[in-house]
Write a protein that holds these residues in place. Structure first.
Motif, PDB file in Angstrom:
ATOM      1  N   ALA A 164      -3.851  -8.492   9.889  1.00  0.00           N
ATOM      2  CA  ALA A 164      -4.740  -8.191   8.768  1.00  0.00           C
ATOM      3  C   ALA A 164      -4.173  -7.065   7.914  1.00  0.00           C
ATOM      4  O   ALA A 164      -4.175  -7.143   6.669  1.00  0.00           O
ATOM      5  CB  ALA A 164      -6.132  -7.819   9.284  1.00  0.00           C
ATOM      6  N   LEU A 165      -3.679  -6.020   8.564  1.00  0.00           N
ATOM      7  CA  LEU A 165      -3.065  -4.913   7.825  1.00  0.00           C
ATOM      8  C   LEU A 165      -1.827  -5.378   7.073  1.00  0.00           C
ATOM      9  O   LEU A 165      -1.644  -5.067   5.885  1.00  0.00           O
ATOM     10  CB  LEU A 165      -2.694  -3.788   8.799  1.00  0.00           C
ATOM     11  CG  LEU A 165      -1.871  -2.627   8.212  1.00  0.00           C
ATOM     12  CD1 LEU A 165      -2.645  -1.923   7.113  1.00  0.00           C
ATOM     13  CD2 LEU A 165      -1.484  -1.645   9.319  1.00  0.00           C
ATOM     14  N   ASN A 166      -0.986  -6.165   7.752  1.00  0.00           N
ATOM     15  CA  ASN A 166       0.235  -6.649   7.107  1.00  0.00           C
ATOM     16  C   ASN A 166      -0.069  -7.603   5.954  1.00  0.00           C
ATOM     17  O   ASN A 166       0.613  -7.593   4.923  1.00  0.00           O
ATOM     18  CB  ASN A 166       1.131  -7.342   8.136  1.00  0.00           C
ATOM     19  CG  ASN A 166       1.792  -6.365   9.078  1.00  0.00           C
ATOM     20  OD1 ASN A 166       2.051  -5.221   8.725  1.00  0.00           O
ATOM     21  ND2 ASN A 166       2.059  -6.796  10.300  1.00  0.00           N
ATOM     22  N   THR A 167      -1.104  -8.425   6.130  1.00  0.00           N
ATOM     23  CA  THR A 167      -1.492  -9.345   5.059  1.00  0.00           C
ATOM     24  C   THR A 167      -1.964  -8.578   3.831  1.00  0.00           C
ATOM     25  O   THR A 167      -1.604  -8.905   2.689  1.00  0.00           O
ATOM     26  CB  THR A 167      -2.611 -10.284   5.548  1.00  0.00           C
ATOM     27  OG1 THR A 167      -2.137 -11.022   6.679  1.00  0.00           O
ATOM     28  CG2 THR A 167      -3.026 -11.251   4.446  1.00  0.00           C
ATOM     29  N   TRP A 168      -2.773  -7.560   4.040  1.00  0.00           N
ATOM     30  CA  TRP A 168      -3.225  -6.707   2.935  1.00  0.00           C
ATOM     31  C   TRP A 168      -2.028  -6.074   2.227  1.00  0.00           C
ATOM     32  O   TRP A 168      -1.954  -6.074   0.992  1.00  0.00           O
ATOM     33  CB  TRP A 168      -4.165  -5.637   3.483  1.00  0.00           C
ATOM     34  CG  TRP A 168      -4.659  -4.636   2.470  1.00  0.00           C
ATOM     35  CD1 TRP A 168      -4.878  -4.854   1.133  1.00  0.00           C
ATOM     36  CD2 TRP A 168      -5.004  -3.268   2.716  1.00  0.00           C
ATOM     37  NE1 TRP A 168      -5.337  -3.700   0.529  1.00  0.00           N
ATOM     38  CE2 TRP A 168      -5.425  -2.712   1.479  1.00  0.00           C
ATOM     39  CE3 TRP A 168      -5.017  -2.469   3.864  1.00  0.00           C
ATOM     40  CZ2 TRP A 168      -5.829  -1.381   1.358  1.00  0.00           C
ATOM     41  CZ3 TRP A 168      -5.439  -1.151   3.742  1.00  0.00           C
ATOM     42  CH2 TRP A 168      -5.830  -0.614   2.498  1.00  0.00           C
ATOM     43  N   MET A 169      -1.082  -5.585   2.989  1.00  0.00           N
ATOM     44  CA  MET A 169       0.090  -4.943   2.406  1.00  0.00           C
ATOM     45  C   MET A 169       0.947  -5.943   1.630  1.00  0.00           C
ATOM     46  O   MET A 169       1.445  -5.643   0.541  1.00  0.00           O
ATOM     47  CB  MET A 169       0.922  -4.286   3.514  1.00  0.00           C
ATOM     48  CG  MET A 169       2.173  -3.567   3.029  1.00  0.00           C
ATOM     49  SD  MET A 169       2.974  -2.635   4.366  1.00  0.00           S
ATOM     50  CE  MET A 169       3.366  -3.981   5.517  1.00  0.00           C
ATOM     51  N   THR A 175      -0.450  -1.550  -4.143  1.00  0.00           N
ATOM     52  CA  THR A 175      -1.344  -0.536  -3.597  1.00  0.00           C
ATOM     53  C   THR A 175      -0.607   0.410  -2.652  1.00  0.00           C
ATOM     54  O   THR A 175      -0.957   1.598  -2.530  1.00  0.00           O
ATOM     55  CB  THR A 175      -2.510  -1.215  -2.839  1.00  0.00           C
ATOM     56  OG1 THR A 175      -3.174  -2.115  -3.721  1.00  0.00           O
ATOM     57  CG2 THR A 175      -3.495  -0.190  -2.309  1.00  0.00           C
ATOM     58  N   PHE A 176       0.424  -0.115  -2.006  1.00  0.00           N
ATOM     59  CA  PHE A 176       1.190   0.672  -1.049  1.00  0.00           C
ATOM     60  C   PHE A 176       2.456   1.269  -1.671  1.00  0.00           C
ATOM     61  O   PHE A 176       3.313   1.798  -0.970  1.00  0.00           O
ATOM     62  CB  PHE A 176       1.571  -0.198   0.156  1.00  0.00           C
ATOM     63  CG  PHE A 176       0.396  -0.616   0.998  1.00  0.00           C
ATOM     64  CD1 PHE A 176       0.050   0.089   2.138  1.00  0.00           C
ATOM     65  CD2 PHE A 176      -0.385  -1.705   0.633  1.00  0.00           C
ATOM     66  CE1 PHE A 176      -1.034  -0.289   2.908  1.00  0.00           C
ATOM     67  CE2 PHE A 176      -1.470  -2.099   1.400  1.00  0.00           C
ATOM     68  CZ  PHE A 176      -1.802  -1.385   2.538  1.00  0.00           C
ATOM     69  N   GLY A 177       2.567   1.157  -3.007  1.00  0.00           N
ATOM     70  CA  GLY A 177       3.710   1.725  -3.697  1.00  0.00           C
ATOM     71  C   GLY A 177       5.001   0.972  -3.489  1.00  0.00           C
ATOM     72  O   GLY A 177       6.098   1.546  -3.608  1.00  0.00           O
ATOM     73  N   LEU A 178       4.907  -0.334  -3.200  1.00  0.00           N
ATOM     74  CA  LEU A 178       6.097  -1.148  -2.953  1.00  0.00           C
ATOM     75  C   LEU A 178       6.448  -1.963  -4.188  1.00  0.00           C
ATOM     76  O   LEU A 178       5.588  -2.287  -5.016  1.00  0.00           O
ATOM     77  CB  LEU A 178       5.856  -2.074  -1.757  1.00  0.00           C
ATOM     78  CG  LEU A 178       5.514  -1.362  -0.441  1.00  0.00           C
ATOM     79  CD1 LEU A 178       5.147  -2.369   0.640  1.00  0.00           C
ATOM     80  CD2 LEU A 178       6.685  -0.498   0.016  1.00  0.00           C
ATOM     81  N   ILE A 187       8.697  -4.235   5.835  1.00  0.00           N
ATOM     82  CA  ILE A 187       7.972  -3.155   6.500  1.00  0.00           C
ATOM     83  C   ILE A 187       7.090  -3.714   7.616  1.00  0.00           C
ATOM     84  O   ILE A 187       6.922  -3.099   8.672  1.00  0.00           O
ATOM     85  CB  ILE A 187       7.130  -2.379   5.471  1.00  0.00           C
ATOM     86  CG1 ILE A 187       8.055  -1.608   4.515  1.00  0.00           C
ATOM     87  CG2 ILE A 187       6.172  -1.407   6.173  1.00  0.00           C
ATOM     88  CD1 ILE A 187       7.334  -0.885   3.412  1.00  0.00           C
ATOM     89  N   ALA A 188       6.557  -4.912   7.401  1.00  0.00           N
ATOM     90  CA  ALA A 188       5.723  -5.541   8.426  1.00  0.00           C
ATOM     91  C   ALA A 188       6.512  -5.781   9.707  1.00  0.00           C
ATOM     92  O   ALA A 188       5.991  -5.591  10.819  1.00  0.00           O
ATOM     93  CB  ALA A 188       5.139  -6.850   7.901  1.00  0.00           C
ATOM     94  N   PHE A 189       7.772  -6.200   9.581  1.00  0.00           N
ATOM     95  CA  PHE A 189       8.603  -6.368  10.771  1.00  0.00           C
ATOM     96  C   PHE A 189       8.738  -5.045  11.526  1.00  0.00           C
ATOM     97  O   PHE A 189       8.649  -5.000  12.763  1.00  0.00           O
ATOM     98  CB  PHE A 189       9.990  -6.888  10.384  1.00  0.00           C
ATOM     99  CG  PHE A 189      10.025  -8.336   9.974  1.00  0.00           C
ATOM    100  CD1 PHE A 189       9.440  -9.310  10.766  1.00  0.00           C
ATOM    101  CD2 PHE A 189      10.655  -8.731   8.805  1.00  0.00           C
ATOM    102  CE1 PHE A 189       9.467 -10.655  10.398  1.00  0.00           C
ATOM    103  CE2 PHE A 189      10.692 -10.063   8.428  1.00  0.00           C
ATOM    104  CZ  PHE A 189      10.096 -11.036   9.218  1.00  0.00           C
ATOM    105  N   ALA A 190       8.951  -3.961  10.789  1.00  0.00           N
ATOM    106  CA  ALA A 190       9.083  -2.643  11.414  1.00  0.00           C
ATOM    107  C   ALA A 190       7.782  -2.224  12.086  1.00  0.00           C
ATOM    108  O   ALA A 190       7.790  -1.638  13.189  1.00  0.00           O
ATOM    109  CB  ALA A 190       9.507  -1.612  10.367  1.00  0.00           C
ATOM    110  N   LEU A 191       6.644  -2.512  11.453  1.00  0.00           N
ATOM    111  CA  LEU A 191       5.350  -2.153  12.035  1.00  0.00           C
ATOM    112  C   LEU A 191       5.096  -2.902  13.342  1.00  0.00           C
ATOM    113  O   LEU A 191       4.511  -2.347  14.288  1.00  0.00           O
ATOM    114  CB  LEU A 191       4.228  -2.434  11.037  1.00  0.00           C
ATOM    115  CG  LEU A 191       4.124  -1.476   9.840  1.00  0.00           C
ATOM    116  CD1 LEU A 191       3.008  -1.919   8.906  1.00  0.00           C
ATOM    117  CD2 LEU A 191       3.879  -0.042  10.318  1.00  0.00           C
ATOM    118  N   VAL A 192       5.511  -4.164  13.411  1.00  0.00           N
ATOM    119  CA  VAL A 192       5.361  -4.921  14.654  1.00  0.00           C
ATOM    120  C   VAL A 192       6.152  -4.260  15.774  1.00  0.00           C
ATOM    121  O   VAL A 192       5.666  -4.126  16.909  1.00  0.00           O
ATOM    122  CB  VAL A 192       5.826  -6.381  14.459  1.00  0.00           C
ATOM    123  CG1 VAL A 192       5.919  -7.096  15.805  1.00  0.00           C
ATOM    124  CG2 VAL A 192       4.870  -7.125  13.538  1.00  0.00           C
TER     125      VAL A 192
END
Length: 420
Positions: A164-169, A175-178, A187-192
């Motif tokens: 859900a967080l990754n989908t929002w991003m 919104t996340f400055g990307l 970034i989602a891969f790194a968060l996992v």
């Protein structure tokens, strides 16, 4: 049935189940969603849809072969040396590092992406050999169904929360400055990888493992090779366990193939990426209460009837996929699968735990995981070959129907033997 009402609040049980919360982020965010999406849209730019499907199917098959060759050997080594947690830590770290590496793969570099994906998958599946075996260190007879389902339920919740967080991003990257959604996926891969690392710590710190007579690694490896052959012969002595392994081999093949290729199936039908991600997110939120319910149900009617229910849904889905046309129909199919996916996996693990001798659990679970991952070669390669031959995405689900049916039939032939 256990009388311990607090089984799911015992610290070792919670710590053990949190590893499902940890590594299921890879299973959902990477394996089921982002890797198929990025392979199609970013790493394989210019390739046909059938080619991308074949690449995805064949790379999943390759990862399964590697794990199939390693799993029984590692299970035997773990039993000999009493080092299940040590091996779990090694494979988890392998998966974590390789998953983080996907964040640095450039556009068009699909061979590098596939190589990292194979290594990360080996880490994920290899770690599960030892994670599954550790269940017998935290659960007592009569608790296997509830504890196993609890792990899968936490896996649903944790993976869905991170997705859900990754989908929002990804959908709102500004919104996340990307600069782009591609940056958000990286970034989602790194968060996992970070999520997997952090939530792996409880099982390492809070689950006590019975130590065996430790052997040097080389000596344990030689013993493991010998024990691999013994495992097959030993399993044949446990007729119920052996017959169940064959049934499991067939139906779990198709279950894993559906998980790995669902997003690619939707892409081939022309559905938007954000809609597909949302569908799997909804599926996992629906799966959490459904898995807990089926764990409760399995504790009362037994694991096997719950597996039957799950396989009946998969058979219906395989038939429905042939005529599927709309996004709404895809959502219905995805939610139906999500409600029984954890039930089939969790109850299979619990049912097998009732059939194996506890003293050789890691060895037998190594064989169990080997069969599951080796079977996952058949489905992906079938789908890959069908994609190249027909270019008809609807056949990619329908081709799995015989695996579900034959697996269910063989499961019905498994005698339930009293545990010694």
């Amino acid at each position: 049935m256990t009388d311990d009402k607090r089984v799911l609040t015992r610290r070792p049980v919670v710590a053990w189940a949190l590893y499902d919360w940890a590594n299921s982020a890879f299973a959902l965010t990477v394996l089921a969603v982002l890797f198929p999406v990025f392979l199609n849209d970013y790493w394989s730019q210019g390739a046909s849809g059938a080619t991308v499907t074949a690449r995805l199917a064949f790379v999943n098959g390759t990862a399964s072969v590697v794990v199939a060759l390693l799993a029984p050997l590692l299970g035997a080594i773990a039993d000999r040396g009493g080092t299940r947690k040590r091996f779990l830590a090694f494979f988890a770290l392998l998966g974590i590092v390789m998953t983080g590496g996907l964040a640095f793969v450039a556009a068009g570099q699909w061979p590098i992406a596939l190589a990292l994906y194979v290594a990360a998958s080996v880490g994920f599946y290899g770690g599960n050999v030892f994670y599954d075996a550790l269940m017998l260190n935290v659960a007592r007879p009569g608790e296997f169904e509830r504890v196993s389902a609890f792990g899968f339920a936490l896996g649903y919740g944790g993976s869905a929360l991170l997705l859900a967080l990754n989908t929002w991003m990804i959908l709102s990257y500004e919104t996340f400055g990307l600069a782009s959604s591609s940056d958000a996926v990286k970034i989602a891969f790194a968060l996992v990888a970070i999520w997997w690392l952090v939530f792996s710590l409880p099982v390492m710190l809070m689950v006590d493992e019975e130590r065996g007579d430790a052997l040097p690694l080389a000596q344990a490896a030689r013993a493991g090779y010998r024990q691999l052959i013994d495992t097959f012969h030993e399993l044949r002595r446990y007729r119920a366990a052996f017959l169940f392994i064959v049934a499991f081999w067939l139906y779990i093949d198709a279950v894993h193939t559906v998980i790995q290729l669902a997003v690619n199936f939707g892409q081939r039908l022309g559905f938007a990426t954000d809609a597909l991600i949302t569908a799997l997110l909804v599926t996992n939120f629906a799966g959490l209460p459904a898995t807990l319910f089926f764990g409760w149900l399995g504790n009362r009617i037994g694991a096997r009837p719950v597996i039957y229910i799950g396989l009946a849904v998969y058979i219906a889905v395989s038939l429905f996929a042939v005529v599927l046309e709309t996004l709404t129909q895809f959502y219905i199919m995805a939610i139906a699968i999500g409600c029984v996916q954890g039930a089939v996996q969790g109850m299979s693990r619990a049912f097998f735990a009732q059939l194996v001798p506890p003293a050789r659990s890691a060895q037998f679970f190594g064989f169990y995981n080997m069969i599951g991952k080796f079977a996952a070669v058949i489905g992906p390669y079938l789908v890959g070959l069908v994609a190249l031959a027909s270019d008809n995405p609807r056949l990619s689900i329908a081709v799995l129907l015989p695996l579900f049916v034959s697996g269910a039939w063989l499961l019905s032939r498994v005698p339930v033997e009293p545990r010694q």
